[in-house]
Write a protein that holds these residues in place. Structure first.
Motif, short mmCIF file in Angstrom:
data_model
loop_
_atom_site.label_atom_id
_atom_site.label_comp_id
_atom_site.label_asym_id
_atom_site.label_seq_id
_atom_site.Cartn_x
_atom_site.Cartn_y
_atom_site.Cartn_z
N LEU A 93 20.49 -27.67 -33.01
CA LEU A 93 19.82 -28.50 -32.01
C LEU A 93 18.32 -28.35 -32.21
O LEU A 93 17.85 -27.30 -32.67
CB LEU A 93 20.17 -28.08 -30.59
N ARG A 94 17.59 -29.39 -31.84
CA ARG A 94 16.14 -29.34 -31.87
C ARG A 94 15.63 -29.65 -30.48
O ARG A 94 15.82 -30.76 -29.96
CB ARG A 94 15.56 -30.32 -32.87
N LEU A 95 14.99 -28.65 -29.87
CA LEU A 95 14.40 -28.84 -28.55
C LEU A 95 12.95 -29.30 -28.70
O LEU A 95 12.24 -28.87 -29.62
CB LEU A 95 14.43 -27.54 -27.75
N SER A 96 12.53 -30.15 -27.78
CA SER A 96 11.14 -30.60 -27.71
C SER A 96 10.59 -30.31 -26.33
O SER A 96 11.34 -30.33 -25.34
CB SER A 96 11.04 -32.10 -27.99
N CYS A 97 9.31 -30.06 -26.26
CA CYS A 97 8.62 -29.87 -24.98
C CYS A 97 7.34 -30.69 -25.04
O CYS A 97 6.39 -30.33 -25.72
CB CYS A 97 8.32 -28.40 -24.74
N ALA A 98 7.36 -31.81 -24.33
CA ALA A 98 6.20 -32.68 -24.27
C ALA A 98 5.32 -32.25 -23.10
O ALA A 98 5.82 -32.02 -21.99
CB ALA A 98 6.65 -34.12 -24.09
N GLU A 111 0.23 -34.48 -30.80
CA GLU A 111 1.19 -35.07 -29.86
C GLU A 111 1.42 -34.19 -28.62
O GLU A 111 2.24 -34.53 -27.77
CB GLU A 111 2.52 -35.31 -30.56
N ASN A 112 0.70 -33.06 -28.54
CA ASN A 112 0.83 -32.15 -27.39
C ASN A 112 2.28 -31.72 -27.15
O ASN A 112 2.76 -31.68 -26.00
CB ASN A 112 0.27 -32.79 -26.11
N THR A 113 2.96 -31.42 -28.24
CA THR A 113 4.39 -31.13 -28.16
C THR A 113 4.71 -29.86 -28.96
O THR A 113 4.15 -29.64 -30.04
CB THR A 113 5.21 -32.31 -28.71
N VAL A 114 5.62 -29.07 -28.42
CA VAL A 114 6.12 -27.89 -29.12
C VAL A 114 7.62 -28.07 -29.32
O VAL A 114 8.30 -28.68 -28.48
CB VAL A 114 5.78 -26.60 -28.35
N PHE A 115 8.11 -27.54 -30.43
CA PHE A 115 9.50 -27.73 -30.82
C PHE A 115 10.19 -26.38 -31.03
O PHE A 115 9.54 -25.37 -31.32
CB PHE A 115 9.59 -28.53 -32.12
N LEU A 116 11.51 -26.40 -30.91
CA LEU A 116 12.31 -25.25 -31.27
C LEU A 116 13.52 -25.76 -32.05
O LEU A 116 14.41 -26.39 -31.46
CB LEU A 116 12.76 -24.44 -30.05
N GLN A 117 13.52 -25.52 -33.36
CA GLN A 117 14.66 -25.86 -34.19
C GLN A 117 15.63 -24.70 -34.16
O GLN A 117 15.25 -23.58 -34.51
CB GLN A 117 14.21 -26.15 -35.62
N MET A 118 16.85 -24.97 -33.75
CA MET A 118 17.86 -23.92 -33.61
C MET A 118 19.03 -24.21 -34.55
O MET A 118 19.70 -25.24 -34.40
CB MET A 118 18.35 -23.84 -32.16
N ASN A 119 19.24 -23.34 -35.51
CA ASN A 119 20.32 -23.49 -36.48
C ASN A 119 21.30 -22.34 -36.32
O ASN A 119 21.00 -21.33 -35.70
CB ASN A 119 19.76 -23.49 -37.90
N SER A 120 22.48 -22.52 -36.91
CA SER A 120 23.53 -21.48 -36.88
C SER A 120 23.74 -20.95 -35.46
O SER A 120 23.78 -19.74 -35.23
CB SER A 120 23.15 -20.33 -37.83
N TYR A 165 2.47 -22.15 -15.99
CA TYR A 165 2.86 -23.42 -16.60
C TYR A 165 4.22 -23.30 -17.29
O TYR A 165 4.31 -22.85 -18.43
CB TYR A 165 1.81 -23.89 -17.60
N TRP A 166 5.25 -23.74 -16.58
CA TRP A 166 6.62 -23.73 -17.08
C TRP A 166 7.22 -25.11 -17.01
O TRP A 166 6.90 -25.89 -16.10
CB TRP A 166 7.50 -22.80 -16.24
N GLY A 167 8.12 -25.41 -17.93
CA GLY A 167 8.92 -26.60 -17.83
C GLY A 167 10.10 -26.38 -16.91
O GLY A 167 10.32 -25.27 -16.41
N GLN A 168 10.89 -27.44 -16.73
CA GLN A 168 12.02 -27.37 -15.80
C GLN A 168 13.28 -26.84 -16.47
O GLN A 168 14.24 -26.49 -15.79
CB GLN A 168 12.31 -28.75 -15.21
#
Length: 116
Positions: free
Chosen positions: A18-23, A76-85, A105-108
């Motif tokens: 899965l690839r998570l994004s945080c805008a 793009e003011n975005t951070v990602f988390l690529q999650m494999n295996s 500063y936290w997301g939901q």
């Protein structure tokens, strides 16, 4: 106002990805270190991965090293988390966070469930 909005969570089978994004918006993203945290039911929130403001340095929890990759796009003011295996023990709500440990500063959060 400051906003952090995670996306990309879902249900995945063990071994999947899965690839998570945080805008983000409302603050000077390129000046902030960013991090991903997770909280499983009945457990405390834990740091998963962190990245410096320029993206030069990253840090990972031992449990995800070699499987997860944090990255950012300052344009793009975005951070990602690529999650494999992915493993069943990765099941949790994943949160992005901006700044130091004292930052409010936290997301939901976005739910990640790893199950067959």
């Amino acid at each position: 106002q400051v906003q952090l909005v995670e996306s990309g969570g879902g249900l995945v089978q063990p071994g999947g990805s899965l690839r998570l994004s945080c805008a983000t918006s409302g603050f000077s993203f390129s000046n902030y270190a960013m991090s991903w945290h997770r909280q499983a039911p009945g457990k405390e929130r834990e740091l998963v991965a962190a990245i410096t403001s320029t993206g030069t340095y990253t840090n990972y929890a031992d449990s995800v090293k070699g499987r997860f990759t944090i990255s950012r796009d300052n344009a793009e003011n975005t951070v990602f988390l690529q999650m494999n295996s992915l493993k069943p023990e990765d099941t949790a709500v994943y949160y992005c966070h901006a700044g130091s440990s004292q930052s409010p500063y936290w997301g939901q959060g976005t739910q990640v469930t790893v199950s067959s």
